[in-house]
Design a protein around this motif. Structure first.
Motif, PDB file in Angstrom:
ATOM      1  N   PHE A 183       0.826  -1.211   0.000  1.00  0.00           N
ATOM      2  CA  PHE A 183       0.000   0.000   0.000  1.00  0.00           C
ATOM      3  C   PHE A 183       0.859   1.260   0.000  1.00  0.00           C
ATOM      4  O   PHE A 183       0.545   2.247  -0.678  1.00  0.00           O
ATOM      5  CB  PHE A 183      -0.938   0.024   1.204  1.00  0.00           C
ATOM      6  CG  PHE A 183      -2.144  -0.866   1.065  1.00  0.00           C
ATOM      7  CD1 PHE A 183      -2.691  -1.148  -0.168  1.00  0.00           C
ATOM      8  CD2 PHE A 183      -2.726  -1.415   2.189  1.00  0.00           C
ATOM      9  CE1 PHE A 183      -3.791  -1.973  -0.288  1.00  0.00           C
ATOM     10  CE2 PHE A 183      -3.839  -2.237   2.087  1.00  0.00           C
ATOM     11  CZ  PHE A 183      -4.372  -2.511   0.835  1.00  0.00           C
ATOM     12  N   THR A 184       1.941   1.215   0.750  1.00  0.00           N
ATOM     13  CA  THR A 184       2.850   2.357   0.780  1.00  0.00           C
ATOM     14  C   THR A 184       3.480   2.583  -0.588  1.00  0.00           C
ATOM     15  O   THR A 184       3.633   3.725  -1.038  1.00  0.00           O
ATOM     16  CB  THR A 184       3.939   2.138   1.836  1.00  0.00           C
ATOM     17  OG1 THR A 184       3.308   1.905   3.091  1.00  0.00           O
ATOM     18  CG2 THR A 184       4.860   3.327   1.945  1.00  0.00           C
ATOM     19  N   ALA A 185       3.843   1.501  -1.249  1.00  0.00           N
ATOM     20  CA  ALA A 185       4.437   1.620  -2.585  1.00  0.00           C
ATOM     21  C   ALA A 185       3.425   2.176  -3.582  1.00  0.00           C
ATOM     22  O   ALA A 185       3.785   2.961  -4.465  1.00  0.00           O
ATOM     23  CB  ALA A 185       4.942   0.265  -3.056  1.00  0.00           C
ATOM     24  N   VAL A 186       2.163   1.793  -3.454  1.00  0.00           N
ATOM     25  CA  VAL A 186       1.129   2.318  -4.350  1.00  0.00           C
ATOM     26  C   VAL A 186       1.010   3.823  -4.162  1.00  0.00           C
ATOM     27  O   VAL A 186       0.950   4.585  -5.134  1.00  0.00           O
ATOM     28  CB  VAL A 186      -0.226   1.616  -4.112  1.00  0.00           C
ATOM     29  CG1 VAL A 186      -1.357   2.355  -4.797  1.00  0.00           C
ATOM     30  CG2 VAL A 186      -0.181   0.189  -4.600  1.00  0.00           C
ATOM     31  N   GLY A 187       0.970   4.272  -2.916  1.00  0.00           N
ATOM     32  CA  GLY A 187       0.853   5.713  -2.667  1.00  0.00           C
ATOM     33  C   GLY A 187       2.041   6.492  -3.208  1.00  0.00           C
ATOM     34  O   GLY A 187       1.880   7.544  -3.824  1.00  0.00           O
ATOM     35  N   GLY A 188       3.218   5.972  -2.986  1.00  0.00           N
ATOM     36  CA  GLY A 188       4.405   6.647  -3.514  1.00  0.00           C
ATOM     37  C   GLY A 188       4.476   6.621  -5.024  1.00  0.00           C
ATOM     38  O   GLY A 188       4.897   7.596  -5.657  1.00  0.00           O
ATOM     39  N   ALA A 189       4.049   5.517  -5.609  1.00  0.00           N
ATOM     40  CA  ALA A 189       4.095   5.406  -7.072  1.00  0.00           C
ATOM     41  C   ALA A 189       3.077   6.330  -7.726  1.00  0.00           C
ATOM     42  O   ALA A 189       3.346   6.890  -8.789  1.00  0.00           O
ATOM     43  CB  ALA A 189       3.843   3.965  -7.494  1.00  0.00           C
ATOM     44  N   VAL A 190       1.922   6.504  -7.108  1.00  0.00           N
ATOM     45  CA  VAL A 190       0.926   7.433  -7.671  1.00  0.00           C
ATOM     46  C   VAL A 190       1.504   8.841  -7.709  1.00  0.00           C
ATOM     47  O   VAL A 190       1.386   9.546  -8.715  1.00  0.00           O
ATOM     48  CB  VAL A 190      -0.394   7.392  -6.870  1.00  0.00           C
ATOM     49  CG1 VAL A 190      -1.277   8.573  -7.202  1.00  0.00           C
ATOM     50  CG2 VAL A 190      -1.139   6.107  -7.136  1.00  0.00           C
ATOM     51  N   LEU A 191       2.125   9.249  -6.611  1.00  0.00           N
ATOM     52  CA  LEU A 191       2.709  10.592  -6.578  1.00  0.00           C
ATOM     53  C   LEU A 191       3.836  10.746  -7.600  1.00  0.00           C
ATOM     54  O   LEU A 191       3.939  11.770  -8.280  1.00  0.00           O
ATOM     55  CB  LEU A 191       3.230  10.898  -5.176  1.00  0.00           C
ATOM     56  CG  LEU A 191       2.181  11.024  -4.090  1.00  0.00           C
ATOM     57  CD1 LEU A 191       2.843  11.215  -2.727  1.00  0.00           C
ATOM     58  CD2 LEU A 191       1.236  12.164  -4.385  1.00  0.00           C
ATOM     59  N   GLY A 192       4.668   9.720  -7.706  1.00  0.00           N
ATOM     60  CA  GLY A 192       5.782   9.804  -8.647  1.00  0.00           C
ATOM     61  C   GLY A 192       5.359   9.720 -10.098  1.00  0.00           C
ATOM     62  O   GLY A 192       5.793  10.510 -10.939  1.00  0.00           O
ATOM     63  N   LEU A 193       4.499   8.758 -10.407  1.00  0.00           N
ATOM     64  CA  LEU A 193       4.079   8.572 -11.801  1.00  0.00           C
ATOM     65  C   LEU A 193       3.219   9.722 -12.290  1.00  0.00           C
ATOM     66  O   LEU A 193       3.248  10.060 -13.478  1.00  0.00           O
ATOM     67  CB  LEU A 193       3.312   7.253 -11.939  1.00  0.00           C
ATOM     68  CG  LEU A 193       4.126   5.978 -11.794  1.00  0.00           C
ATOM     69  CD1 LEU A 193       3.205   4.762 -11.798  1.00  0.00           C
ATOM     70  CD2 LEU A 193       5.152   5.879 -12.907  1.00  0.00           C
ATOM     71  N   ARG A 194       2.439  10.323 -11.395  1.00  0.00           N
ATOM     72  CA  ARG A 194       1.586  11.435 -11.802  1.00  0.00           C
ATOM     73  C   ARG A 194       2.417  12.592 -12.340  1.00  0.00           C
ATOM     74  O   ARG A 194       2.046  13.239 -13.319  1.00  0.00           O
ATOM     75  CB  ARG A 194       0.749  11.910 -10.620  1.00  0.00           C
ATOM     76  CG  ARG A 194      -0.202  13.006 -10.957  1.00  0.00           C
ATOM     77  CD  ARG A 194      -1.052  13.381  -9.751  1.00  0.00           C
ATOM     78  NE  ARG A 194      -1.844  14.542 -10.028  1.00  0.00           N
ATOM     79  CZ  ARG A 194      -1.483  15.780  -9.697  1.00  0.00           C
ATOM     80  NH1 ARG A 194      -0.374  15.988  -9.045  1.00  0.00           N
ATOM     81  NH2 ARG A 194      -2.264  16.796  -9.999  1.00  0.00           N
ATOM     82  N   SER A 195       3.559  12.831 -11.707  1.00  0.00           N
ATOM     83  CA  SER A 195       4.396  13.937 -12.175  1.00  0.00           C
ATOM     84  C   SER A 195       5.291  13.527 -13.341  1.00  0.00           C
ATOM     85  O   SER A 195       5.681  14.377 -14.134  1.00  0.00           O
ATOM     86  CB  SER A 195       5.254  14.473 -11.022  1.00  0.00           C
ATOM     87  OG  SER A 195       6.129  13.480 -10.571  1.00  0.00           O
ATOM     88  N   LEU A 196       5.630  12.240 -13.441  1.00  0.00           N
ATOM     89  CA  LEU A 196       6.507  11.791 -14.525  1.00  0.00           C
ATOM     90  C   LEU A 196       5.780  11.616 -15.851  1.00  0.00           C
ATOM     91  O   LEU A 196       6.337  11.891 -16.910  1.00  0.00           O
ATOM     92  CB  LEU A 196       7.173  10.472 -14.148  1.00  0.00           C
ATOM     93  CG  LEU A 196       8.288  10.546 -13.126  1.00  0.00           C
ATOM     94  CD1 LEU A 196       8.776   9.150 -12.787  1.00  0.00           C
ATOM     95  CD2 LEU A 196       9.431  11.381 -13.644  1.00  0.00           C
ATOM     96  N   ILE A 197       4.537  11.131 -15.803  1.00  0.00           N
ATOM     97  CA  ILE A 197       3.801  10.846 -17.024  1.00  0.00           C
ATOM     98  C   ILE A 197       2.929  12.052 -17.357  1.00  0.00           C
ATOM     99  O   ILE A 197       1.878  12.252 -16.785  1.00  0.00           O
ATOM    100  CB  ILE A 197       2.935   9.583 -16.871  1.00  0.00           C
ATOM    101  CG1 ILE A 197       3.794   8.395 -16.510  1.00  0.00           C
ATOM    102  CG2 ILE A 197       2.146   9.313 -18.135  1.00  0.00           C
ATOM    103  CD1 ILE A 197       3.022   7.152 -16.193  1.00  0.00           C
ATOM    104  N   ARG A 198       3.359  12.865 -18.253  1.00  0.00           N
ATOM    105  CA  ARG A 198       2.607  14.035 -18.712  1.00  0.00           C
ATOM    106  C   ARG A 198       2.826  14.222 -20.169  1.00  0.00           C
ATOM    107  O   ARG A 198       3.802  14.051 -20.734  1.00  0.00           O
ATOM    108  CB  ARG A 198       3.046  15.301 -17.968  1.00  0.00           C
ATOM    109  CG  ARG A 198       2.516  15.360 -16.585  1.00  0.00           C
ATOM    110  CD  ARG A 198       1.227  16.056 -16.556  1.00  0.00           C
ATOM    111  NE  ARG A 198       0.621  15.831 -15.250  1.00  0.00           N
ATOM    112  CZ  ARG A 198      -0.511  16.319 -14.905  1.00  0.00           C
ATOM    113  NH1 ARG A 198      -1.189  17.052 -15.725  1.00  0.00           N
ATOM    114  NH2 ARG A 198      -1.023  16.068 -13.754  1.00  0.00           N
TER     115      ARG A 198
END
Length: 63
Positions: free
Chosen positions: A48-63
């Motif tokens: 769950f922690t990895a999901v939360g961190g990945a959402v924050l990271g991927l949201r800014s990386l994938i644009r």
């Protein structure tokens, strides 16, 4: 009357890609921690922690 083609999609492509990538990261993290001998409940929490961190990271990386 609106047709299905006139309505907006439930999820945008960006949101779907970010959520699928985060889900994959969480499953891999939780699975590897479980295989490493961590208690199953803690493996779920790490996933769950990895999901939360990945959402924050991927949201800014994938644009």
């Amino acid at each position: 009357m609106t047709t299905p083609s006139d309505t907006e999609p439930f999820l945008t492509l960006h949101t779907a890609v970010v959520l699928l990538g985060a889900l994959f990261a969480g499953l891999v993290t939780g699975g590897l921690s479980y295989l490493g001998g961590v208690h199953p409940a803690l493996s779920v929490l790490s996933g769950f922690t990895a999901v939360g961190g990945a959402v924050l990271g991927l949201r800014s990386l994938i644009r």
